[in-house]
Design an enzyme around this catalytic site. Structure first.
Site, short mmCIF file in Angstrom:
data_model
loop_
_atom_site.label_atom_id
_atom_site.label_comp_id
_atom_site.label_asym_id
_atom_site.label_seq_id
_atom_site.Cartn_x
_atom_site.Cartn_y
_atom_site.Cartn_z
CG ASP A 1 6.58 31.78 1.87
OD1 ASP A 1 7.67 32.25 2.23
OD2 ASP A 1 5.53 31.92 2.54
C1 GLC Z 1 5.13 34.18 5.05
C2 GLC Z 1 6.56 33.74 5.22
C3 GLC Z 1 6.72 32.31 5.61
C4 GLC Z 1 5.57 31.92 6.51
C5 GLC Z 1 4.32 31.94 5.67
C6 GLC Z 1 3.08 31.60 6.50
O1 GLC Z 1 4.99 34.99 3.94
O2 GLC Z 1 7.42 33.99 4.11
O3 GLC Z 1 7.99 32.16 6.24
O4 GLC Z 1 5.77 30.64 7.06
O5 GLC Z 1 4.13 33.18 5.00
O6 GLC Z 1 2.87 32.57 7.46
#
Ligand code: GLC
Length: 744
Positions: free
Chosen positions: A286
């Site tokens: 993430d």
């Molecule tokens: C964010 C979220 C995740 C998302 C990613 C890309 O921090 O935690 O769910 O898909 O970054 O945007």
């Protein structure tokens, strides 16, 4: 001229044909192997690196990496996220085609509940318990997203969540593993459609792996600490369901689980996901989570973070730069093997081949298709249908609802009445025309025909002034009926939106009190991405609809329900607490040694002396404009062998005046087991439409898998003994009961 012997010529042709066949790799694994042999270590590491596309940051933006297009041309980037629109993806893909090996980029995007036409937030859709509708919504989102240049959506979010203080509860399917697993399956199949490589399919991503929804205190990104049995029993099932549905990728989570950050968890990413479950896709971190191991105190620096993550099975690095800046050094220091790098690269290249990107890197960047596919009338109609199906009728005393066509004047009061784009909720994309979003005011206006519409805001969402109360009171006094649209702001749920106080914000409940005091029939609409606390309203407002955040068609869908052209049939996918002090509260709890025997039983029982024991609204709760009668419960037998089954049947009849849908729910309880089992667990349900007077016989089949659970050694077992069987309209509204035995 030399004549060639015909036999020689034939042999020559065969040889050329055979060598041509064997020289050209045919299968994707062969193509991947052939390509990886040509790649330098730097090019391999580039495939593991994902940058944000700067259209919208969905996380803390760290150091700039200079010109990303140049980095792409140097082969240092494998994927870009947050690029919107085909004209932009084309520019980035053209840069990738200038790299030495011309490996296409993978474009990722949070297409969570719609792309150009926004659907209800996922928790609202979960309230529909309509798996076909949920799959269709994901299917449509994928079709639009793929036409918009997206290859890969970071969805579905399948985190089980029992704590409504957590802002991301809006993004999942609530508290139950059984319902959550079915919805995870529906969403993966919706997004991936007939399989990667189809022009209307996007690769899905099961997230956040894992147990992110159990953040202590409901505080986003906080630690998670739980027994492995709880992990396997309640939090892993939706991920396994997503994997079984063929999900292409997993995303790990920000939290540490029992002291190990998920990005560094060998147990989660290799032992469970890649080894035990045999996952063949790839794992993306993430946003920055690899680098955040430093904050966790798990490693000293990004060099150690990269080592921990890649060796634990984290294949792609989203936005932390740890891989691109350190993996070559780690390989040189023999802390990371080439084989580990190659395994990650192969997983990623395999998906790019499956998506058809090597055949045509621009196949998803087609401006004509983008124009043709987005915002079609069919999509808009589907969004309205999904929204209607998500609205939960919490209360309807004196049949205030549906509103009468004879109401001469309707007062719309509250801060949500005229909202437009906010109806899209959190994780909505800035794609499409915001004017297409239908406000409540517009929806009611289109429905009421000749009734007079009155309006007053009364108050704002969070302000504490009561200066608007007087005008609202006067407006209500002029009307036959009042509809109040209240709730949280759309961005009070979502990522990094935890609330310690989940009461209806500001002075809204005082405004509701003032309007109820007029004696007029009052309908309260509650807009939120989470269960809120609204005790006085729940006890005194005659009618309440939980309208969540319903997307582009919110106003029309709510009007359809208000005026009865659609009879609400949704059920809560998550428990609503009486107050924050009652959290965590969920329906599938253990009995304890001193269970309360009544709602106010505090006599040496597991209870609060200052609060009733039951939730404000239970898991599975949701009313209808009609009434359903359950009877004639029959079991095919009273005991079953391990590999046998029991057929359960009962009659469900619509004994009211409206056609309506009911979600008949089956709960089981393993009365005596070691370790103990919950007082009830959802094990099946059936959603069906019944006309007034219509009766249908519903059948469930009890099989061993509905009785199995994880023991302390994490073996998936069943134990012989007695089971309670409960069928009802909600977890706290059981209409039929019986029991049966599981024999050895
Ligand atoms: C964010 C979220 C995740 C998302 C990613 C890309 O921090 O935690 O769910 O898909 O970054 O945007």
């Amino acid at each position: 001229m030399t004549r060639i012997n015909p036999i020689t010529a034939a042999c020559l042709v065969c040889f050329i044909a055979i060598s041509a066949t064997y020289a050209q790799p045919k299968s994707i694994p062969q193509k991947v192997d052939a390509l990886i042999k040509k790649m330098t270590l730097a090019e391999k590491i580039g495939q593991l690196n994902q940058y944000n596309g700067d259209w919208a940051a969905t996380g803390p933006v760290t150091t700039d990496v200079g010109n990303k297009l140049d980095a792409i041309k140097r082969g240092e980037v494998g994927s870009i996220l947050n690029i919107v629109g085909v004209q932009h993806t084309r520019v980035f893909q053209e840069a990738a085609m200038k790299s030495r090996l011309k490996i296409p980029l993978l474009f990722g995007q949070d297409v969570i509940h719609g792309y150009s036409v926004t659907f209800p937030i996922p928790l609202a859709e979960a309230a529909s318990w309509d798996l076909d509708a949920i799959k269709k919504s994901a299917r449509i989102a994928a079709t639009e997203a793929a036409a918009g240049g997206v290859h890969w959506t970071f969805a579905p979010m399948v985190d089980i969540a029992r704590d409504p203080r957590w802002g991301r509860v809006m993004e999942g399917a609530g508290e139950d593993p059984y319902l959550g697993s079915l919805i995870a399956t529906a969403r993966v199949k919706g997004f991936q459609g007939n399989g990667l490589g189809n022009l209307d399919a996007v690769m899905a991503c099961a997230k956040h792996f894992t147990a992110y929804g159990a953040a202590i205190g409901g505080r986003d990104y906080n630690s998670v600490d739980m027994s492995l049995r709880t992990l396997w029993e309640f939090y892993l099932p939706p991920f396994k369901a997503a994997l079984d549905a063929g999900v292409g990728t997993f995303m790990n989570s920000f939290n540490d689980l029992n002291g190990t950050p998920a990005s560094a968890s060998h147990y989660l990413q290799r032992d469970i996901l890649k080894n035990k479950w045999g996952f063949k896709g790839f794992v993306v971190s993430d946003w920055g989570s690899i680098g955040e191991m430093i904050n966790h105190g798990y490693v000293k620096n990004n060099y150690e973070a990269a080592e921990a993550a890649i060796n634990a099975g984290n294949d792609m690095d989203m936005e932390s730069r740890s891989y691109i800046n350190n993996l070559a050094k780690l390989v040189a220091a023999k802390k990371v093997s080439i084989a580990t790098i190659d395994e990650a690269v192969k997983r990623i290249l395999t998906k790019k081949y499956e998506l058809g990107l090597f055949d045509d890197p621009y196949r998803f960047s087609d401006a004509e298709r983008e124009k043709r596919v987005l915002n079609t009338p069919e999509t808009i109609a589907a969004a309205r249908d999904a929204a209607r199906k998500s609205i939960v009728l919490l209360k309807n005393n004196n049949k205030v609802l549906p509103l009468s066509k004879n109401d001469k004047s309707i007062a719309l009061i509250g801060p949500m009445v005229k909202l437009k784009k906010e109806n899209k909720g959190f994780w909505a994309l800035d794609v499409g025309d915001e004017n297409q979003v239908v406000s409540l005011y517009e929806g009611v206006q289109q429905h009421t025909g000749n009734a007079k519409l009155l309006y007053a805001q009364g108050c704002d969402v969070t302000d504490t002034t009561r200066t608007g109360f007087n005008e609202a009171y006067k407006t209500a006094m002029q009307a036959d009926v009042v509809v109040m649209a209240m709730g949280e702001r759309f961005d009070m749920t979502g990522e990094a939106k935890s609330r310690s106080n989940i009461h209806l914000p500001g002075v809204q409940e005082e405004l509701i009190k003032a309007i109820v005091a007029t004696g007029k029939p009052v309908v309260v609409l509650l807009y939120a991405g989470r269960p809120m606390v609204f005790d006085w309203t729940a006890d005194h407002a005659p009618a309440i609809l939980y309208t969540w955040w319903l997307g582009n068609q919110a106003g029309n869908a709510i009007a359809d329900v208000l005026f009865g052209s659609y009879n609400p049939g949704a059920k809560l996918p998550i428990t609503f607490p009486r107050t924050e002090g009652q959290i965590p509260i969920y329906y599938n709890h253990y009995n304890t040694g001193r269970p309360a025997h009544a709602d106010n039983d505090v006599n040496y029982t597991s209870a609060y002396i200052d609060l009733l024991n039951s939730p404000k609204f239970a898991f599975g709760h949701g009313l209808s404009y009609t009434t359903f009668k359950y009877d004639n419960l029959k079991l095919s037998k009273k005991s079953m062998l391990k590999n046998g089954n029991i057929r359960v049947s009962f009659d469900l009849q619509n004994i009211g005046d409206y056609a309506g849908e009911e979600v008949a729910q089956l709960y089981l309880r393993d009365v005596v087991s070691q370790p103990v089992r919950p007082v009830k667990e959802l094990k099946d349900f059936k959603k069906l439409m019944l006309q007034p007077g219509e009766k249908k016989t519903i059948t469930f089949t009890i099989t061993k898998d509905k009785l199995a659970f994880y023991n302390d050694k994490l073996d998936w077992i069943t134990q012989p003994g007695e089971f309670n069987l409960m069928i009802g309209s909600a977890s706290d509204d059981i209409r039929l009961q019986n029991n049966f035995n599981l024999d050895n």
